[in-house]
Write a protein that holds these residues in place. Sequence first.
Motif, mmCIF file in Angstrom:
data_model
loop_
_atom_site.group_PDB
_atom_site.id
_atom_site.type_symbol
_atom_site.label_atom_id
_atom_site.label_comp_id
_atom_site.label_asym_id
_atom_site.label_seq_id
_atom_site.Cartn_x
_atom_site.Cartn_y
_atom_site.Cartn_z
ATOM 1 N N VAL A 170 41.968 5.608 3.665
ATOM 2 C CA VAL A 170 41.130 6.780 3.898
ATOM 3 C C VAL A 170 39.673 6.328 3.885
ATOM 4 N N MET A 171 38.954 6.538 4.965
ATOM 5 C CA MET A 171 37.543 6.172 5.040
ATOM 6 C C MET A 171 36.696 7.152 4.230
ATOM 7 N N ILE A 172 35.756 6.626 3.470
ATOM 8 C CA ILE A 172 34.889 7.472 2.655
ATOM 9 C C ILE A 172 33.593 6.719 2.381
ATOM 10 N N GLU A 173 32.487 7.436 2.325
ATOM 11 C CA GLU A 173 31.212 6.803 1.987
ATOM 12 C C GLU A 173 31.214 6.421 0.500
ATOM 13 N N ALA A 174 30.546 5.313 0.185
ATOM 14 C CA ALA A 174 30.561 4.793 -1.186
ATOM 15 C C ALA A 174 30.015 5.803 -2.198
ATOM 16 N N GLU A 175 28.944 6.491 -1.857
ATOM 17 C CA GLU A 175 28.340 7.464 -2.784
ATOM 18 C C GLU A 175 29.297 8.617 -3.059
ATOM 19 N N VAL A 176 29.950 9.099 -2.028
ATOM 20 C CA VAL A 176 30.927 10.184 -2.207
ATOM 21 C C VAL A 176 32.086 9.697 -3.057
ATOM 22 N N HIS A 177 32.574 8.502 -2.763
ATOM 23 C CA HIS A 177 33.669 7.923 -3.542
ATOM 24 C C HIS A 177 33.322 7.883 -5.029
ATOM 25 N N ASP A 178 32.156 7.349 -5.354
ATOM 26 C CA ASP A 178 31.811 7.168 -6.766
ATOM 27 C C ASP A 178 31.638 8.498 -7.488
ATOM 28 N N ARG A 179 31.144 9.522 -6.782
ATOM 29 C CA ARG A 179 30.989 10.837 -7.396
ATOM 30 C C ARG A 179 32.340 11.473 -7.657
ATOM 31 N N VAL A 180 33.253 11.372 -6.689
ATOM 32 C CA VAL A 180 34.583 11.969 -6.850
ATOM 33 C C VAL A 180 35.388 11.235 -7.917
ATOM 34 N N ILE A 181 35.387 9.909 -7.848
ATOM 35 C CA ILE A 181 36.185 9.112 -8.773
ATOM 36 C C ILE A 181 35.666 9.218 -10.204
#
Length: 280
Positions: A170-181
């Motif tokens: 699943v493609m995701i921007e790094a900033e979005v990933h870190d906020r969600v995770i």
Amino acid sequence: MLPDTLGVIGLGEVGGSVAWRATRQGVGRVLGFCFSRRDGVAAVKTGAISELATDVRRVVTESELVVVATGPRRTIDLLERLAGLTMRGAYITDTSPIKGPIIKRASELGLSSWFAGSHPLAGSPAAGFESASADRLEAQVVYVTPVSGGELAAREVADFWERGVGAHPVMIEAEVHDRVIASTSHLPRAVASALAAALSRMGPKGPTYGAAALATTQMAGGAVELWADVLTMNAEHVLEALAGMEDEIRTLRDALEQGDHARVRTWLDEARSWRRGVQS
């Protein structure tokens, strides 16, 4: 991308599972490097890798794609050491549960054409090759985070996860990933460790703890160095998640102090409804 030669740096649970599955999927040669001799020997004995390298640089120069399965700080250190070799033609990805700092450093090193970050959502509190298996990542989500301008590299990496490992990229921007995770992974681990710390100080001494305490604190058994790095390197988003958790604890405290049974019941019911929705 299904490379003729795959390099895997770090042969613990995730790296060992990647190597093992890729071997079974038909990758002709899987070249491994491990900082733990025990894990490296185990990977050779089980046939998860074709060969154990003694020089990490060799893994990069002889592979078409390299998976770095180490903690975030070591991953950044390896990118700095291997950047020049990587730019000679090998795609590279990592498996760290934090992406922002790694993507930023990869961009600074000029690796946008060759590097994309990855995060397989299939870890466990266990560590080491003994926890690896060829089907550990099968049908699991793997987040792929491109470097700016590195869409081609990200597609190649995503294709490897799908074809070589059987995962769902699943493609995701790094900033979005870190906020969600931060909320879905980092916070639960922090809460598990907080409960374990509290029980160690104020819990009853000697008795066998019940299923609730054992299940809730299970994640506190994870790799300390890895999670110290993850929590501190993603501190901004973890702090936001902790603030939300503190709000919920405060709601419960207020209701209990006021003896408000109805409010406590509503609080519990809302949590149960959310959990049932996740399960369905």
